[in-house]
Motif scaffolding. Sequence first.
Motif, PDB file in Angstrom:
ATOM      1  N   ASP A  93      22.451 -68.224 -90.012  1.00 23.47           N
ATOM      2  CA  ASP A  93      22.746 -68.209 -88.577  1.00 23.47           C
ATOM      3  C   ASP A  93      22.891 -69.621 -88.036  1.00 23.47           C
ATOM      4  OD1 ASP A  93      22.652 -65.495 -88.579  1.00 23.47           O
ATOM      5  OD2 ASP A  93      20.694 -65.320 -87.608  1.00 23.47           O
ATOM      6  N   LYS A  94      21.971 -70.489 -88.389  1.00 25.05           N
ATOM      7  CA  LYS A  94      21.969 -71.849 -87.855  1.00 25.05           C
ATOM      8  C   LYS A  94      23.172 -72.655 -88.357  1.00 25.05           C
ATOM      9  CE  LYS A  94      18.169 -71.514 -85.492  1.00 25.05           C
ATOM     10  NZ  LYS A  94      18.203 -71.558 -84.001  1.00 25.05           N
ATOM     11  N   MET A  95      23.562 -72.428 -89.604  1.00 26.60           N
ATOM     12  CA  MET A  95      24.660 -73.205 -90.172  1.00 26.60           C
ATOM     13  C   MET A  95      26.015 -72.625 -89.814  1.00 26.60           C
ATOM     14  SD  MET A  95      23.471 -74.532 -93.889  1.00 26.60           S
ATOM     15  CE  MET A  95      24.854 -75.667 -93.838  1.00 26.60           C
ATOM     16  N   TYR A  96      26.081 -71.290 -89.736  1.00 27.41           N
ATOM     17  CA  TYR A  96      27.377 -70.652 -89.521  1.00 27.41           C
ATOM     18  C   TYR A  96      27.701 -70.577 -88.039  1.00 27.41           C
ATOM     19  CZ  TYR A  96      31.044 -67.119 -89.737  1.00 27.41           C
ATOM     20  OH  TYR A  96      32.215 -66.423 -89.600  1.00 27.41           O
ATOM     21  N   ILE A  97      26.806 -69.982 -87.261  1.00 29.24           N
ATOM     22  CA  ILE A  97      26.985 -69.945 -85.815  1.00 29.24           C
ATOM     23  C   ILE A  97      25.630 -69.661 -85.183  1.00 29.24           C
ATOM     24  CG2 ILE A  97      27.584 -67.488 -85.740  1.00 29.24           C
ATOM     25  CD1 ILE A  97      29.602 -68.291 -83.513  1.00 29.24           C
ATOM     26  N   GLN A  98      25.309 -70.351 -84.110  1.00 30.67           N
ATOM     27  CA  GLN A  98      23.970 -70.289 -83.525  1.00 30.67           C
ATOM     28  C   GLN A  98      23.648 -68.914 -82.951  1.00 30.67           C
ATOM     29  OE1 GLN A  98      21.557 -72.690 -83.095  1.00 30.67           O
ATOM     30  NE2 GLN A  98      22.605 -74.327 -84.176  1.00 30.67           N
ATOM     31  N   GLN A  99      24.587 -68.301 -82.242  1.00 23.72           N
ATOM     32  CA  GLN A  99      24.309 -67.049 -81.556  1.00 23.72           C
ATOM     33  C   GLN A  99      24.672 -65.857 -82.433  1.00 23.72           C
ATOM     34  OE1 GLN A  99      25.805 -69.623 -80.003  1.00 23.72           O
ATOM     35  NE2 GLN A  99      24.065 -70.172 -78.730  1.00 23.72           N
ATOM     36  N   GLN A 100      23.916 -64.780 -82.271  1.00 26.01           N
ATOM     37  CA  GLN A 100      24.190 -63.555 -83.002  1.00 26.01           C
ATOM     38  C   GLN A 100      25.514 -62.939 -82.585  1.00 26.01           C
ATOM     39  OE1 GLN A 100      22.523 -62.153 -85.434  1.00 26.01           O
ATOM     40  NE2 GLN A 100      23.593 -60.217 -85.588  1.00 26.01           N
ATOM     41  N   LYS A 101      25.839 -63.013 -81.307  1.00 21.64           N
ATOM     42  CA  LYS A 101      27.066 -62.414 -80.797  1.00 21.64           C
ATOM     43  C   LYS A 101      27.943 -63.488 -80.164  1.00 21.64           C
ATOM     44  CE  LYS A 101      24.732 -58.044 -79.982  1.00 21.64           C
ATOM     45  NZ  LYS A 101      23.408 -58.534 -80.417  1.00 21.64           N
ATOM     46  N   ILE A 102      29.255 -63.316 -80.298  1.00 20.25           N
ATOM     47  CA  ILE A 102      30.197 -64.280 -79.749  1.00 20.25           C
ATOM     48  C   ILE A 102      31.349 -63.537 -79.079  1.00 20.25           C
ATOM     49  CG2 ILE A 102      29.749 -66.211 -81.325  1.00 20.25           C
ATOM     50  CD1 ILE A 102      30.675 -64.064 -83.087  1.00 20.25           C
ATOM     51  N   THR A 103      31.971 -64.211 -78.120  1.00 12.99           N
ATOM     52  CA  THR A 103      33.167 -63.679 -77.473  1.00 12.99           C
ATOM     53  C   THR A 103      34.381 -64.371 -78.081  1.00 12.99           C
ATOM     54  OG1 THR A 103      32.010 -63.236 -75.397  1.00 12.99           O
ATOM     55  CG2 THR A 103      34.411 -63.396 -75.295  1.00 12.99           C
ATOM     56  N   VAL A 104      35.332 -63.576 -78.537  1.00  8.36           N
ATOM     57  CA  VAL A 104      36.524 -64.094 -79.196  1.00  8.36           C
ATOM     58  C   VAL A 104      37.753 -63.710 -78.379  1.00  8.36           C
ATOM     59  CG1 VAL A 104      37.917 -64.057 -81.304  1.00  8.36           C
ATOM     60  CG2 VAL A 104      35.423 -63.890 -81.452  1.00  8.36           C
ATOM     61  N   THR A 105      38.573 -64.694 -78.060  1.00  5.28           N
ATOM     62  CA  THR A 105      39.838 -64.449 -77.375  1.00  5.28           C
ATOM     63  C   THR A 105      40.971 -64.948 -78.259  1.00  5.28           C
ATOM     64  OG1 THR A 105      38.770 -64.757 -75.223  1.00  5.28           O
ATOM     65  CG2 THR A 105      41.172 -64.807 -75.266  1.00  5.28           C
ATOM     66  N   VAL A 106      41.923 -64.063 -78.510  1.00  8.64           N
ATOM     67  CA  VAL A 106      43.058 -64.383 -79.387  1.00  8.64           C
ATOM     68  C   VAL A 106      44.333 -64.426 -78.545  1.00  8.64           C
ATOM     69  CG1 VAL A 106      44.339 -63.707 -81.444  1.00  8.64           C
ATOM     70  CG2 VAL A 106      41.908 -63.126 -81.240  1.00  8.64           C
ATOM     71  N   TYR A 107      45.080 -65.510 -78.654  1.00  4.66           N
ATOM     72  CA  TYR A 107      46.366 -65.633 -77.975  1.00  4.66           C
ATOM     73  C   TYR A 107      47.466 -65.539 -79.034  1.00  4.66           C
ATOM     74  CZ  TYR A 107      43.446 -67.306 -74.172  1.00  4.66           C
ATOM     75  OH  TYR A 107      42.480 -67.414 -73.188  1.00  4.66           O
ATOM     76  N   THR A 108      48.354 -64.562 -78.880  1.00  6.47           N
ATOM     77  CA  THR A 108      49.323 -64.288 -79.931  1.00  6.47           C
ATOM     78  C   THR A 108      50.557 -63.582 -79.373  1.00  6.47           C
ATOM     79  OG1 THR A 108      49.678 -63.074 -82.003  1.00  6.47           O
ATOM     80  CG2 THR A 108      48.115 -62.138 -80.437  1.00  6.47           C
ATOM     81  N   HIS A 109      51.679 -63.721 -80.107  1.00  5.77           N
ATOM     82  CA  HIS A 109      52.895 -62.962 -79.796  1.00  5.77           C
ATOM     83  C   HIS A 109      52.859 -61.582 -80.444  1.00  5.77           C
ATOM     84  CE1 HIS A 109      54.974 -66.328 -77.896  1.00  5.77           C
ATOM     85  NE2 HIS A 109      54.571 -67.096 -78.892  1.00  5.77           N
ATOM     86  N   LYS A 110      51.872 -61.336 -81.304  1.00  9.02           N
ATOM     87  CA  LYS A 110      51.807 -60.071 -82.046  1.00  9.02           C
ATOM     88  C   LYS A 110      50.565 -59.289 -81.631  1.00  9.02           C
ATOM     89  CE  LYS A 110      54.290 -62.021 -86.001  1.00  9.02           C
ATOM     90  NZ  LYS A 110      54.289 -62.259 -87.459  1.00  9.02           N
ATOM     91  N   ILE A 111      50.418 -59.092 -80.337  1.00  8.61           N
ATOM     92  CA  ILE A 111      49.203 -58.487 -79.796  1.00  8.61           C
ATOM     93  C   ILE A 111      49.005 -57.057 -80.296  1.00  8.61           C
ATOM     94  CG2 ILE A 111      50.430 -57.860 -77.658  1.00  8.61           C
ATOM     95  CD1 ILE A 111      47.786 -58.230 -76.184  1.00  8.61           C
TER      96      ILE A 111
END
Length: 283
Positions: free
Chosen positions: A192-210
Amino acid sequence: MKFIRDYYKSIFAALFYGITSALGIQLLLQPAKLYTSGVTGAAQLIVNLLNEFAQTSTPVYFWYALLNLPLVILAWFKLGKKFTILSIISIVSASLFILIVPLHPLTKDPLLSAVFGGILSGSGIGLCFRYGFSTGGTDIIALIVQRSTGRTVGQVSFAVNAIIITIAGFTFGWELALYTIISIYITNMVIDKMYIQQQKITVTVYTHKIDQISQELLKSLNRGLTLDYHLKGAYSGEEIGSITMVLTKYQLFFAKKIILDVDPNAFINIQPTMSIAGKFNDN
């Protein structure tokens, strides 16, 4: 080689994992009959069971490589060549260093073995996760099972670890099984500490292939998505869509691969999520 030039950091991470896992297993966990998580822990358990009931001494690296072999073949056909090649490097690295490092206890205290063995194991796995590939074993099982059945990563990992702990408890005593739980907990905490601190994350993807990306994400991940079709790039002037979702750290590992497989030019914004309210199907 072009592959080495492009992915030298990932190769270094795989070698680092091999060294840390070998030190943790050979100097701390295996001498104390404690186990790490996943396939590595299963390999340790097989070695100890054979030694206990068949008086047969076999090396951990042999079973670790053998158990990973069919999983690597599955990954090659189902998860992609880059993912599989880097995972193979990490598996070979761990097998080689486990072979090189002698089985020698650094301490007779099982608590010290559990804590520091977990730290060494988790640091290598966490670095591999950070560079976008797995250390084989449970991670490969989890992604394949998730895609075919919808089961989450946490459920797969929990099932494998529960089996290891239960067998170890009945065979070698529940005190060692409890120390194993500490070792696995420490390993996951370091990841957890090395990969990402928080258990949950918000992901936003910007793409032409939604639409294509959202369909693949819905097929593979047990999560809801929010789509926005009405965005415009200020620089290009082109219309673009966005996908927003809340994931766990493990699902991020798989979601990034799905997104970039569909659209290598997608822009992914990852933000820490401190807390959530409402329904969230945690894994």
